[in-house]
Design a protein around this motif. Sequence first.
Motif, mmCIF file in Angstrom:
data_model
loop_
_atom_site.group_PDB
_atom_site.id
_atom_site.type_symbol
_atom_site.label_atom_id
_atom_site.label_comp_id
_atom_site.label_asym_id
_atom_site.label_seq_id
_atom_site.Cartn_x
_atom_site.Cartn_y
_atom_site.Cartn_z
ATOM 1 N N ALA A 187 0.820 -1.212 0.000
ATOM 2 C CA ALA A 187 0.000 0.000 0.000
ATOM 3 C C ALA A 187 0.856 1.266 0.000
ATOM 4 O O ALA A 187 0.312 2.377 -0.084
ATOM 5 C CB ALA A 187 -0.922 -0.005 1.220
ATOM 6 N N HIS A 188 2.159 1.114 0.083
ATOM 7 C CA HIS A 188 3.065 2.249 0.218
ATOM 8 C C HIS A 188 3.819 2.472 -1.093
ATOM 9 O O HIS A 188 4.449 1.547 -1.631
ATOM 10 C CB HIS A 188 4.029 1.998 1.376
ATOM 11 C CG HIS A 188 3.351 1.482 2.602
ATOM 12 N ND1 HIS A 188 2.482 2.255 3.342
ATOM 13 C CD2 HIS A 188 3.360 0.244 3.183
ATOM 14 C CE1 HIS A 188 2.011 1.525 4.340
ATOM 15 N NE2 HIS A 188 2.520 0.313 4.257
ATOM 16 N N GLU A 189 3.755 3.672 -1.585
ATOM 17 C CA GLU A 189 4.342 3.990 -2.881
ATOM 18 C C GLU A 189 5.832 3.679 -2.909
ATOM 19 O O GLU A 189 6.558 3.976 -1.957
ATOM 20 C CB GLU A 189 4.105 5.471 -3.192
ATOM 21 C CG GLU A 189 4.453 5.875 -4.612
ATOM 22 C CD GLU A 189 4.074 7.312 -4.907
ATOM 23 O OE1 GLU A 189 4.298 7.747 -6.053
ATOM 24 O OE2 GLU A 189 3.579 8.003 -3.990
ATOM 25 N N ARG A 190 6.268 3.051 -3.981
ATOM 26 C CA ARG A 190 7.670 2.699 -4.245
ATOM 27 C C ARG A 190 8.219 1.624 -3.309
ATOM 28 O O ARG A 190 9.413 1.373 -3.294
ATOM 29 C CB ARG A 190 8.573 3.947 -4.190
ATOM 30 C CG ARG A 190 8.301 4.961 -5.295
ATOM 31 C CD ARG A 190 9.222 6.165 -5.163
ATOM 32 N NE ARG A 190 9.001 6.875 -3.926
ATOM 33 C CZ ARG A 190 8.051 7.798 -3.747
ATOM 34 N NH1 ARG A 190 7.264 8.135 -4.755
ATOM 35 N NH2 ARG A 190 7.902 8.392 -2.588
ATOM 36 N N LEU A 191 7.371 0.968 -2.529
ATOM 37 C CA LEU A 191 7.822 -0.096 -1.626
ATOM 38 C C LEU A 191 7.150 -1.412 -2.002
ATOM 39 O O LEU A 191 5.927 -1.529 -1.961
ATOM 40 C CB LEU A 191 7.501 0.261 -0.173
ATOM 41 C CG LEU A 191 7.783 -0.823 0.886
ATOM 42 C CD1 LEU A 191 9.235 -1.294 0.814
ATOM 43 C CD2 LEU A 191 7.453 -0.291 2.286
ATOM 44 N N ALA A 192 7.970 -2.387 -2.393
ATOM 45 C CA ALA A 192 7.488 -3.716 -2.743
ATOM 46 C C ALA A 192 8.094 -4.732 -1.783
ATOM 47 O O ALA A 192 9.087 -4.462 -1.092
ATOM 48 C CB ALA A 192 7.859 -4.061 -4.186
ATOM 49 N N VAL A 193 7.489 -5.930 -1.743
ATOM 50 C CA VAL A 193 7.965 -6.966 -0.832
ATOM 51 C C VAL A 193 8.032 -8.298 -1.571
ATOM 52 O O VAL A 193 7.176 -8.610 -2.403
ATOM 53 C CB VAL A 193 7.062 -7.063 0.420
ATOM 54 C CG1 VAL A 193 5.633 -7.421 0.055
ATOM 55 C CG2 VAL A 193 7.625 -8.071 1.416
ATOM 56 N N LEU A 194 9.082 -9.042 -1.291
ATOM 57 C CA LEU A 194 9.184 -10.437 -1.710
ATOM 58 C C LEU A 194 8.897 -11.250 -0.458
ATOM 59 O O LEU A 194 9.737 -11.334 0.439
ATOM 60 C CB LEU A 194 10.575 -10.729 -2.256
ATOM 61 C CG LEU A 194 10.856 -12.151 -2.747
ATOM 62 C CD1 LEU A 194 9.846 -12.590 -3.802
ATOM 63 C CD2 LEU A 194 12.266 -12.257 -3.288
ATOM 64 N N PRO A 195 7.695 -11.817 -0.353
ATOM 65 C CA PRO A 195 7.243 -12.366 0.932
ATOM 66 C C PRO A 195 8.009 -13.604 1.374
ATOM 67 O O PRO A 195 8.514 -14.385 0.571
ATOM 68 C CB PRO A 195 5.771 -12.711 0.667
ATOM 69 C CG PRO A 195 5.388 -11.930 -0.540
ATOM 70 C CD PRO A 195 6.640 -11.846 -1.363
ATOM 71 N N GLY A 196 8.057 -13.770 2.687
ATOM 72 C CA GLY A 196 8.606 -14.967 3.294
ATOM 73 C C GLY A 196 7.496 -15.918 3.696
ATOM 74 O O GLY A 196 6.320 -15.567 3.672
#
Length: 243
Positions: free
Chosen positions: A76-85
């Motif tokens: 939901a945060h601009e420019r922040l992505a996650v590769l989940p664990g």
Amino acid sequence: MKTWALYSLKGGVGKTAAAVNLAYEAAATGKHVLLWDLDPQGAASWYLGIDQPPDLSAKKIVDGKVPLGRYVQATAHERLAVLPGGRGYRQWDAEIHAAQSPRKVIERLVEPFSESYSLLILDCPPGIGALATAILRAADQVLVPVVPTPLSLRAFDEVLDHIADKKVGKTRVRPFFSMADRRRRMHRDLLAEPPESMQQAMATFIDYSSQVEQMGAHRAPIATFAPRSRAAGQFRSLYEELA
């Protein structure tokens, strides 16, 4: 692309909270940030709104049988992505140990992300093993949260011993005091007069605070729900000191 690793031999020292909040602060300055949640518990992913992590295993990743970029998720945060664990990551050490050039596994896996991101943050599980050694080699900065207690300081000394033994670059290690409770005399004394191993610690330290606990209720970085809090300011200062 710069790579920062949040790492500690010991659990429960505020590592994941630091990873999430530093990632948010970096994205807020305009950087394109990827947070790779390497922990089987997947807490960083959960904080960032991921309810169903992908069905990934450490074996498939280390073998190079899956393109990791396919599993990156927006937040939901601009420019922040996650590769989940997730739970499939439980065998990191065994799989990396069995790989060719085990020390270079993380370097090889993260290299393709340099085309899309300017900062990669690794939220690492606790422990010392093949994964830790690969991370210590791959990271530009290894950020080690240390609670101001003798047991946590002893764990940090073991990290330094491991780095010396494996020759993976002590100069990149940046400890900082975390979960500091200044109501406790021991915490105050260690903050005022840190031991020799902490002489090169970051100037910024993170207090024990209710806002960190509230991250679980909001499932978000502190600056999004308590932007004027001391905790938000400390994570912002920590990011600025690192950057």
